[in-house]
Structures are given as structure tokens and as C-alpha cells.
Scaffold this motif. Structure first.
Motif, mmCIF file in Angstrom:
data_model
loop_
_atom_site.group_PDB
_atom_site.id
_atom_site.type_symbol
_atom_site.label_atom_id
_atom_site.label_comp_id
_atom_site.label_asym_id
_atom_site.label_seq_id
_atom_site.Cartn_x
_atom_site.Cartn_y
_atom_site.Cartn_z
ATOM 1 N N GLY A 67 0.790 -1.222 0.000
ATOM 2 C CA GLY A 67 0.000 0.000 0.000
ATOM 3 C C GLY A 67 0.821 1.270 0.000
ATOM 4 N N ALA A 68 2.059 1.190 -0.483
ATOM 5 C CA ALA A 68 2.968 2.335 -0.455
ATOM 6 C C ALA A 68 3.582 2.558 -1.838
ATOM 7 C CB ALA A 68 4.068 2.096 0.576
ATOM 8 N N THR A 69 4.378 3.610 -1.942
ATOM 9 C CA THR A 69 5.132 3.906 -3.161
ATOM 10 C C THR A 69 6.560 4.250 -2.775
ATOM 11 O OG1 THR A 69 4.772 6.300 -3.192
ATOM 12 C CG2 THR A 69 3.034 4.916 -4.195
ATOM 13 N N LEU A 70 7.388 4.450 -3.770
ATOM 14 C CA LEU A 70 8.769 4.867 -3.503
ATOM 15 C C LEU A 70 8.802 6.200 -2.755
ATOM 16 C CD1 LEU A 70 10.365 3.868 -6.919
ATOM 17 C CD2 LEU A 70 10.894 2.855 -4.683
ATOM 18 N N ASN A 71 7.770 7.041 -2.921
ATOM 19 C CA ASN A 71 7.717 8.324 -2.208
ATOM 20 C C ASN A 71 7.624 8.148 -0.697
ATOM 21 O OD1 ASN A 71 7.870 10.136 -4.412
ATOM 22 N ND2 ASN A 71 5.752 9.670 -4.912
ATOM 23 N N ASP A 72 7.230 6.970 -0.237
ATOM 24 C CA ASP A 72 7.104 6.706 1.192
ATOM 25 C C ASP A 72 8.398 6.181 1.817
ATOM 26 O OD1 ASP A 72 4.248 7.310 1.394
ATOM 27 O OD2 ASP A 72 3.998 5.538 0.125
ATOM 28 N N VAL A 73 9.423 5.956 1.004
ATOM 29 C CA VAL A 73 10.694 5.412 1.502
ATOM 30 C C VAL A 73 11.422 6.477 2.314
ATOM 31 C CG1 VAL A 73 12.962 4.514 0.832
ATOM 32 C CG2 VAL A 73 10.898 3.722 -0.342
ATOM 33 N N VAL A 74 11.812 6.101 3.531
ATOM 34 C CA VAL A 74 12.548 7.023 4.403
ATOM 35 C C VAL A 74 13.998 6.578 4.620
ATOM 36 C CG1 VAL A 74 10.485 7.869 5.586
ATOM 37 C CG2 VAL A 74 11.712 5.887 6.517
ATOM 38 N N ARG A 75 14.315 5.311 4.264
ATOM 39 C CA ARG A 75 15.676 4.817 4.474
ATOM 40 C C ARG A 75 15.978 3.701 3.496
ATOM 41 N NH1 ARG A 75 20.218 5.330 6.518
ATOM 42 N NH2 ARG A 75 21.298 3.923 7.878
ATOM 43 N N THR A 76 17.186 3.734 2.929
ATOM 44 C CA THR A 76 17.701 2.616 2.139
ATOM 45 C C THR A 76 19.046 2.200 2.718
ATOM 46 O OG1 THR A 76 18.793 4.052 0.511
ATOM 47 C CG2 THR A 76 16.549 3.361 0.000
ATOM 48 N N ARG A 77 19.311 0.911 2.634
ATOM 49 C CA ARG A 77 20.610 0.370 3.054
ATOM 50 C C ARG A 77 21.130 -0.465 1.911
ATOM 51 N NH1 ARG A 77 16.814 -0.229 6.398
ATOM 52 N NH2 ARG A 77 16.784 0.829 8.386
ATOM 53 N N MET A 78 22.316 -0.133 1.416
ATOM 54 C CA MET A 78 22.885 -0.829 0.264
ATOM 55 C C MET A 78 24.163 -1.549 0.684
ATOM 56 S SD MET A 78 22.179 2.141 -2.574
ATOM 57 C CE MET A 78 22.747 3.483 -1.526
ATOM 58 N N TYR A 79 24.190 -2.832 0.401
ATOM 59 C CA TYR A 79 25.344 -3.670 0.718
ATOM 60 C C TYR A 79 25.982 -4.072 -0.604
ATOM 61 C CZ TYR A 79 22.725 -3.800 5.037
ATOM 62 O OH TYR A 79 22.027 -3.440 6.170
ATOM 63 N N VAL A 80 27.207 -3.627 -0.835
ATOM 64 C CA VAL A 80 27.889 -3.868 -2.106
ATOM 65 C C VAL A 80 29.136 -4.715 -1.871
ATOM 66 C CG1 VAL A 80 27.016 -1.734 -3.138
ATOM 67 C CG2 VAL A 80 29.225 -1.723 -1.985
#
Length: 131
Positions: A67-80
Motif C-alpha cells: 500500500g505504499a510507493t517509492l515516495n514513502d521510503v525514508v531509508r535505504t541500506r545498500m550492501y555492495v
């Protein structure tokens, strides 16, 4: 008390390992580490930019299911697996989040579950209550 919605990808690993693809509790949505696997097929072999773009598309679909969109994202964590490729990852992330600008981190890890996976991304989203 907030309801708990479990979102499954249908993989056989979820019940064995004891996790969900995503969990929504009230207005909070947590999305598990997401890779560039599409079933048994790796998208973007040897290309961290393509893997990142595909992962963010997958995350967008999971958000919609919650029920959300990318506009609702408050945090990303990227493991490379290779931090020297940070600009390619950053370019893909920026193309999706340039106007949303969530808090983020990018860290290098020694390996992911498959050596062909170059990046894994986790996301936290929060739905603002409608007034």
C-alpha cells in the motif's frame, strides 16, 4: 494495537529461514534484503548499475503490495561487494530517489549469498497518516 501484514515472495527459503519479503505494521513497512534475482535468473550479471535498477523496481512492486510507493521510503541500506563501484550504485539510486532523498547507507561486505550478486538493498518506508 497495529495489525501485522506479512508479504511473501513465495520462495521456499522464507519458512525455512523464518523471514518475510516485507512486513507492514501500521504505517511502517520494512523490506528485507533484495537482490537482482528474478526467480532463478540473475538480472544484470557483472553490472552493478543494472542490478541496482532491477532491485529498486522489485522494491517498488513490494511497496505497492504493502500500500505504499517509492515516495514513502525514508531509508535505504545498500550492501555492495565492491565499494569502488559506488558511483554506478549511486547513479541508479539517484535516478529513482533524487527528489525523495531518503536517508541511506552504502557499505562494502565481503560477500553476498551468491558470488554473482553485487548488491543487496533493504528499505524502510513510512506511510503518513491521511488527515
Amino acid at each position: 494495537m497495529s495489525s501485522r501484514q506479512l508479504i511473501s515472495s513465495g520462495t521456499p527459503w522464507e519458512p525455512v529461514v523464518g523471514y518475510s519479503r516485507a512486513v507492514r505494521v501500521g504505517n511502517l513497512i520494512e523490506i528485507s534484503g533484495t537482490t537482482a534475482m528474478n526467480g532463478d535468473q540473475l538480472i544484470g550479471r557483472d553490472n552493478i548499475y543494472e542490478q541496482t535498477r532491477f532491485i529498486l523496481q522489485k522494491i517498488s512492486l513490494v511497496l505497492a503490495e504493502a500500500g505504499a510507493t517509492l515516495n514513502d521510503v525514508v531509508r535505504t541500506r545498500m550492501y555492495v561487494t565492491d565499494i569502488s563501484k559506488w558511483e554506478d550504485v549511486g547513479r541508479a539510486h539517484g535516478e529513482v530517489f533524487k527528489d525523495i532523498r531518503p536517508a541511506t547507507s552504502m557499505v562494502e561486505v565481503s560477500a553476498l549469498i551468491d558470488p554473482d550478486l553485487l548488491i543487496e538493498i533493504e528499505v524502510t518506508a513510512f506511510l503518513t497518516p491521511v488527515k
